[in-house]
Motif scaffolding. Sequence first.
Motif, PDB file in Angstrom:
ATOM      1  N   ALA A   1     -15.096  -0.637  14.171  1.00 19.37           N
ATOM      2  CA  ALA A   1     -15.530  -1.455  15.246  1.00 19.37           C
ATOM      3  C   ALA A   1     -14.388  -2.163  15.806  1.00 19.37           C
ATOM      4  N   SER A   2     -13.459  -2.967  14.621  1.00 18.51           N
ATOM      5  CA  SER A   2     -12.573  -3.538  15.047  1.00 18.51           C
ATOM      6  C   SER A   2     -10.987  -2.834  14.743  1.00 18.51           C
ATOM      7  N   LYS A   3     -11.086  -1.423  14.386  1.00 20.98           N
ATOM      8  CA  LYS A   3      -9.945  -0.681  14.291  1.00 20.98           C
ATOM      9  C   LYS A   3      -8.926  -1.258  13.261  1.00 20.98           C
ATOM     10  N   GLN A   4      -9.497  -1.830  12.222  1.00 23.24           N
ATOM     11  CA  GLN A   4      -8.656  -2.409  11.082  1.00 23.24           C
ATOM     12  C   GLN A   4      -9.013  -1.475   9.951  1.00 23.24           C
ATOM     13  N   ALA A   5      -7.971  -1.245   8.774  1.00 18.89           N
ATOM     14  CA  ALA A   5      -7.997  -0.588   7.830  1.00 18.89           C
ATOM     15  C   ALA A   5      -7.308  -1.266   6.737  1.00 18.89           C
ATOM     16  N   ILE A   6      -7.890  -1.180   5.350  1.00 18.37           N
ATOM     17  CA  ILE A   6      -7.103  -1.642   4.106  1.00 18.37           C
ATOM     18  C   ILE A   6      -6.763  -0.170   3.472  1.00 18.37           C
ATOM     19  N   VAL A   7      -5.503  -0.163   3.348  1.00 14.69           N
ATOM     20  CA  VAL A   7      -5.003   1.453   2.852  1.00 14.69           C
ATOM     21  C   VAL A   7      -4.591   1.373   1.329  1.00 14.69           C
ATOM     22  N   GLY A   8      -4.500   0.256   0.686  1.00 18.41           N
ATOM     23  CA  GLY A   8      -3.810   0.161  -0.538  1.00 18.41           C
ATOM     24  C   GLY A   8      -2.534   0.815  -0.670  1.00 18.41           C
ATOM     25  N   ASP A   9      -2.080   1.470  -1.507  1.00 13.05           N
ATOM     26  CA  ASP A   9      -1.078   2.171  -1.504  1.00 13.05           C
ATOM     27  C   ASP A   9      -0.685   3.574  -0.958  1.00 13.05           C
TER      28      ASP A   9
ATOM     29  N   ARG B   1     -16.113   2.281   6.622  1.00 10.91           N
ATOM     30  CA  ARG B   1     -15.947   3.510   6.161  1.00 10.91           C
ATOM     31  C   ARG B   1     -15.150   3.683   4.917  1.00 10.91           C
ATOM     32  N   VAL B   2     -15.563   4.568   3.745  1.00 10.51           N
ATOM     33  CA  VAL B   2     -14.860   4.721   2.882  1.00 10.51           C
ATOM     34  C   VAL B   2     -14.163   6.238   3.006  1.00 10.51           C
ATOM     35  N   VAL B   3     -12.779   6.262   3.132  1.00  6.93           N
ATOM     36  CA  VAL B   3     -11.964   7.558   2.994  1.00  6.93           C
ATOM     37  C   VAL B   3     -11.568   7.876   1.755  1.00  6.93           C
ATOM     38  N   HIS B   4     -11.761   8.862   1.371  1.00  8.03           N
ATOM     39  CA  HIS B   4     -11.038   9.333   0.002  1.00  8.03           C
ATOM     40  C   HIS B   4      -9.525   9.823   0.376  1.00  8.03           C
ATOM     41  N   ALA B   5      -8.581   9.018  -0.241  1.00  8.74           N
ATOM     42  CA  ALA B   5      -7.158   9.574   0.265  1.00  8.74           C
ATOM     43  C   ALA B   5      -6.383   9.621  -1.177  1.00  8.74           C
ATOM     44  N   PRO B   6      -6.712  10.772  -1.804  1.00  8.93           N
ATOM     45  CA  PRO B   6      -5.710  10.972  -3.046  1.00  8.93           C
ATOM     46  C   PRO B   6      -4.336  11.476  -2.850  1.00  8.93           C
ATOM     47  N   GLY B   7      -3.772  11.601  -3.868  1.00 10.29           N
ATOM     48  CA  GLY B   7      -2.357  11.688  -3.827  1.00 10.29           C
ATOM     49  C   GLY B   7      -1.460  10.742  -4.615  1.00 10.29           C
ATOM     50  N   HIS B   8      -1.452   9.336  -4.132  1.00 11.61           N
ATOM     51  CA  HIS B   8      -0.933   8.481  -4.981  1.00 11.61           C
ATOM     52  C   HIS B   8      -1.618   8.184  -6.244  1.00 11.61           C
ATOM     53  N   SER B   9      -3.007   8.493  -6.291  1.00  6.07           N
ATOM     54  CA  SER B   9      -3.753   8.065  -7.358  1.00  6.07           C
ATOM     55  C   SER B   9      -5.097   9.193  -6.960  1.00  6.07           C
TER      56      SER B   9
ATOM     57  N   GLY C   1       6.578   4.663   5.274  1.00  3.98           N
ATOM     58  CA  GLY C   1       6.558   5.689   4.314  1.00  3.98           C
ATOM     59  C   GLY C   1       4.796   5.610   3.699  1.00  3.98           C
ATOM     60  N   ILE C   2       5.011   6.539   2.615  1.00  2.33           N
ATOM     61  CA  ILE C   2       3.948   6.590   1.732  1.00  2.33           C
ATOM     62  C   ILE C   2       3.962   5.970   0.486  1.00  2.33           C
ATOM     63  N   GLY C   3       2.860   5.988  -0.159  1.00  6.73           N
ATOM     64  CA  GLY C   3       2.901   5.425  -1.514  1.00  6.73           C
ATOM     65  C   GLY C   3       3.298   6.606  -2.559  1.00  6.73           C
ATOM     66  N   ARG C   4       4.029   6.257  -3.847  1.00  8.29           N
ATOM     67  CA  ARG C   4       4.899   7.125  -4.693  1.00  8.29           C
ATOM     68  C   ARG C   4       3.557   8.135  -5.200  1.00  8.29           C
ATOM     69  N   PHE C   5       3.844   9.411  -5.182  1.00  3.71           N
ATOM     70  CA  PHE C   5       3.208  10.422  -6.010  1.00  3.71           C
ATOM     71  C   PHE C   5       3.933  11.028  -6.846  1.00  3.71           C
ATOM     72  N   ASP C   6       4.692  10.347  -7.934  1.00  4.92           N
ATOM     73  CA  ASP C   6       5.309  10.970  -9.016  1.00  4.92           C
ATOM     74  C   ASP C   6       4.724  10.504 -10.242  1.00  4.92           C
ATOM     75  N   PHE C   7       3.654   9.917 -10.145  1.00  7.36           N
ATOM     76  CA  PHE C   7       2.960   9.275 -11.366  1.00  7.36           C
ATOM     77  C   PHE C   7       2.095  10.563 -12.079  1.00  7.36           C
ATOM     78  N   PRO C   8       1.897  10.406 -13.583  1.00  2.00           N
ATOM     79  CA  PRO C   8       1.214  11.506 -14.242  1.00  2.00           C
ATOM     80  C   PRO C   8      -0.205  11.710 -13.593  1.00  2.00           C
ATOM     81  N   THR C   9      -0.772  10.772 -12.907  1.00  2.00           N
ATOM     82  CA  THR C   9      -2.258  11.070 -12.207  1.00  2.00           C
ATOM     83  C   THR C   9      -2.136  11.324 -10.964  1.00  2.00           C
ATOM     84  N   SER C  10      -0.803  11.397 -10.261  1.00  5.58           N
ATOM     85  CA  SER C  10      -0.783  11.669  -8.871  1.00  5.58           C
ATOM     86  C   SER C  10      -0.789  13.286  -8.623  1.00  5.58           C
ATOM     87  N   ASP C  11      -0.865  13.604  -7.142  1.00  7.05           N
ATOM     88  CA  ASP C  11      -1.060  14.780  -6.917  1.00  7.05           C
ATOM     89  C   ASP C  11      -0.353  15.197  -5.567  1.00  7.05           C
ATOM     90  N   PRO C  12       0.734  15.470  -5.453  1.00  7.06           N
ATOM     91  CA  PRO C  12       1.758  15.498  -4.238  1.00  7.06           C
ATOM     92  C   PRO C  12       1.183  16.076  -3.208  1.00  7.06           C
TER      93      PRO C  12
END
Length: 173
Positions: free
Chosen positions: A146-154, A128-136, A160-171
Amino acid sequence: MTTPRINLFVLGEYQTNCFVVTVPGTRDCWIVDCGYEPGPMLDWIGAQGLRPVALLLTHTHPDHIAGVDQALSRFGPMPLYVHEAEAGFCSNPDLNLSSLLGVPVSVTEPDHLLRDGDTVELEGDAWRVVHAPGHSPGGVLYIHDASKQAIVGDTLFAGGIGRFDFPTSDPPA
């Protein structure tokens, strides 16, 4: 169902988590993010006799895309996925923020644009694809329910969470 394996590779000076998703007993795999200095990951894929059938991006910051063209060159054309909010970012150093680092990165643009709620399949198993804006703007999670696994990038880090102070971030996002 055979549980997919998420194989971790920490690449480049930014120590970026990049992944090869495999299904035991099969040769097909995914590359998820392909950052700077992808040689060890690409060599492992070759040594295992795997066949990348897609390259998925969690987002398009340079430490997650710099090796995309190396992967495509080594393993041939394959579908390349990114969230629609980052269409055009891979080839634009201002949008992918590599111009801020002084070493512009421009790689092949994805040919598949994702939206929240889409699914991608590896060996018949849906992720499943879940949109998770903020960092980018187009950050996504790839979740294998089914296996309760996820790949979450930054989006998430240990403690903690990924940085959200970049020009394209949205805190607030």
